[in-house]
Design a protein around this motif. Structure first.
Motif, PDB file in Angstrom:
ATOM      1  N   LEU A 269      16.235   3.266 -12.354  1.00 25.70           N
ATOM      2  CA  LEU A 269      16.074   4.453 -11.531  1.00 25.70           C
ATOM      3  C   LEU A 269      15.764   4.011 -10.108  1.00 25.70           C
ATOM      4  O   LEU A 269      14.880   3.187  -9.891  1.00 25.70           O
ATOM      5  CB  LEU A 269      14.919   5.304 -12.068  1.00 25.70           C
ATOM      6  N   GLU A 270      16.520   4.550  -9.150  1.00 24.58           N
ATOM      7  CA  GLU A 270      16.231   4.301  -7.742  1.00 24.58           C
ATOM      8  C   GLU A 270      15.711   5.588  -7.124  1.00 24.58           C
ATOM      9  O   GLU A 270      16.343   6.644  -7.240  1.00 24.58           O
ATOM     10  CB  GLU A 270      17.486   3.845  -6.997  1.00 24.58           C
ATOM     11  N   ILE A 271      14.531   5.491  -6.478  1.00 27.49           N
ATOM     12  CA  ILE A 271      13.937   6.602  -5.745  1.00 27.49           C
ATOM     13  C   ILE A 271      13.544   6.074  -4.367  1.00 27.49           C
ATOM     14  O   ILE A 271      13.623   4.867  -4.107  1.00 27.49           O
ATOM     15  CB  ILE A 271      12.738   7.224  -6.497  1.00 27.49           C
ATOM     16  N   GLY A 272      13.115   6.959  -3.496  1.00 30.85           N
ATOM     17  CA  GLY A 272      12.751   6.559  -2.148  1.00 30.85           C
ATOM     18  C   GLY A 272      11.683   5.471  -2.136  1.00 30.85           C
ATOM     19  O   GLY A 272      10.755   5.477  -2.949  1.00 30.85           O
ATOM     20  N   GLY A 273      11.830   4.543  -1.198  1.00 35.79           N
ATOM     21  CA  GLY A 273      10.878   3.447  -1.076  1.00 35.79           C
ATOM     22  C   GLY A 273       9.457   3.942  -0.847  1.00 35.79           C
ATOM     23  O   GLY A 273       9.218   4.793   0.005  1.00 35.79           O
ATOM     24  N   GLY A 274       8.523   3.440  -1.653  1.00 37.86           N
ATOM     25  CA  GLY A 274       7.124   3.813  -1.545  1.00 37.86           C
ATOM     26  C   GLY A 274       6.730   5.016  -2.383  1.00 37.86           C
ATOM     27  O   GLY A 274       5.550   5.315  -2.543  1.00 37.86           O
ATOM     28  N   ARG A 275       7.711   5.701  -2.935  1.00 39.44           N
ATOM     29  CA  ARG A 275       7.432   6.923  -3.710  1.00 39.44           C
ATOM     30  C   ARG A 275       6.652   6.620  -4.988  1.00 39.44           C
ATOM     31  O   ARG A 275       5.779   7.405  -5.385  1.00 39.44           O
ATOM     32  CB  ARG A 275       8.747   7.632  -4.034  1.00 39.44           C
ATOM     33  N   SER A 276       6.941   5.485  -5.626  1.00 42.89           N
ATOM     34  CA  SER A 276       6.203   5.119  -6.850  1.00 42.89           C
ATOM     35  C   SER A 276       4.709   5.007  -6.566  1.00 42.89           C
ATOM     36  O   SER A 276       3.886   5.536  -7.320  1.00 42.89           O
ATOM     37  CB  SER A 276       6.723   3.797  -7.421  1.00 42.89           C
ATOM     38  N   ALA A 277       4.348   4.323  -5.495  1.00 45.90           N
ATOM     39  CA  ALA A 277       2.935   4.163  -5.136  1.00 45.90           C
ATOM     40  C   ALA A 277       2.313   5.517  -4.792  1.00 45.90           C
ATOM     41  O   ALA A 277       1.185   5.812  -5.220  1.00 45.90           O
ATOM     42  CB  ALA A 277       2.793   3.190  -3.969  1.00 45.90           C
ATOM     43  N   GLU A 278       3.043   6.359  -4.054  1.00 45.92           N
ATOM     44  CA  GLU A 278       2.534   7.681  -3.681  1.00 45.92           C
ATOM     45  C   GLU A 278       2.169   8.506  -4.911  1.00 45.92           C
ATOM     46  O   GLU A 278       1.185   9.237  -4.904  1.00 45.92           O
ATOM     47  CB  GLU A 278       3.582   8.468  -2.889  1.00 45.92           C
ATOM     48  N   LEU A 279       2.984   8.405  -5.956  1.00 49.30           N
ATOM     49  CA  LEU A 279       2.795   9.218  -7.154  1.00 49.30           C
ATOM     50  C   LEU A 279       1.993   8.520  -8.248  1.00 49.30           C
ATOM     51  O   LEU A 279       1.726   9.105  -9.293  1.00 49.30           O
ATOM     52  CB  LEU A 279       4.162   9.638  -7.713  1.00 49.30           C
ATOM     53  N   GLY A 280       1.630   7.262  -8.028  1.00 48.69           N
ATOM     54  CA  GLY A 280       0.876   6.519  -9.041  1.00 48.69           C
ATOM     55  C   GLY A 280       1.724   6.091 -10.224  1.00 48.69           C
ATOM     56  O   GLY A 280       1.213   5.918 -11.330  1.00 48.69           O
ATOM     57  N   ILE A 281       3.022   5.901 -10.003  1.00 51.87           N
ATOM     58  CA  ILE A 281       3.918   5.445 -11.069  1.00 51.87           C
ATOM     59  C   ILE A 281       3.717   3.958 -11.272  1.00 51.87           C
ATOM     60  O   ILE A 281       3.723   3.179 -10.316  1.00 51.87           O
ATOM     61  CB  ILE A 281       5.388   5.765 -10.721  1.00 51.87           C
ATOM     62  N   ARG A 282       3.543   3.548 -12.539  1.00 55.99           N
ATOM     63  CA  ARG A 282       3.244   2.145 -12.855  1.00 55.99           C
ATOM     64  C   ARG A 282       4.040   1.675 -14.073  1.00 55.99           C
ATOM     65  O   ARG A 282       4.527   2.481 -14.854  1.00 55.99           O
ATOM     66  CB  ARG A 282       1.763   1.994 -13.175  1.00 55.99           C
TER      67      ARG A 282
END
Length: 146
Positions: free
Chosen positions: A124-137
């Motif tokens: 899955l590709e999402i916007g850069g930094g979005r994982s950290a913003e949402l707490g995705i781990r």
């Protein structure tokens, strides 16, 4: 296998190279994290040409948008950022839906491969930094259906 954001391989690829691909099927996708469920609408890149083009030449990506690259059977994959103009988070997803790893804020236009490190059923590709913003781990669960 090196996929996504590599050079187009068909005559249709010439038009894609100018403006990015459009018209891919979109599906809902949910990532269940410790902070709750995060919902996205993602395009599915299924064919080799769609996967080779990925998000190339796009100048923006909405905060709840992305692209998913399914693999059946699961396999080890590597992606690069050639002709990709925006930073992306690459989320490598195992066959059981769990996140194997996240390559955060990948560098636009880089030819350095970003590898899954193990067989995966999807990326899955999402916007850069979005994982950290949402707490995705790593270990969080991803679900999506065609």
């Amino acid at each position: 296998m090196l996929a996504a954001c590599s050079a187009p391989t068909s005559s249709a690829g010439a038009a894609v190279e100018q403006q990015g691909q459009t018209g891919l099927e979109k599906v809902p996708l949910t990532i269940q994290t410790a902070t709750g469920a995060h919902r996205f609408t993602v395009e599915i890149a299924v064919s080799p040409e769609e996967q080779a083009t990925g998000l190339m030449f796009r100048t923006d990506l909405g905060p709840d948008a992305g692209m998913i690259f399914p693999y059946d059977p699961p396999m080890e994959v590597g992606f690069w950022m050639k002709n990709t103009l925006i930073p992306l988070d690459m989320i490598f997803i195992r066959a059981d839906g769990s996140i194997a790893r996240i390559a955060a804020n990948t560098r636009p236009q880089s030819l350095e491969p970003v590898r899954s490190g193990e067989p995966v059923a999807a990326v899955l590709e999402i916007g850069g930094g979005r994982s950290a913003e949402l707490g995705i781990r790593a270990g969080d669960q991803v679900s999506w259906h065609r």
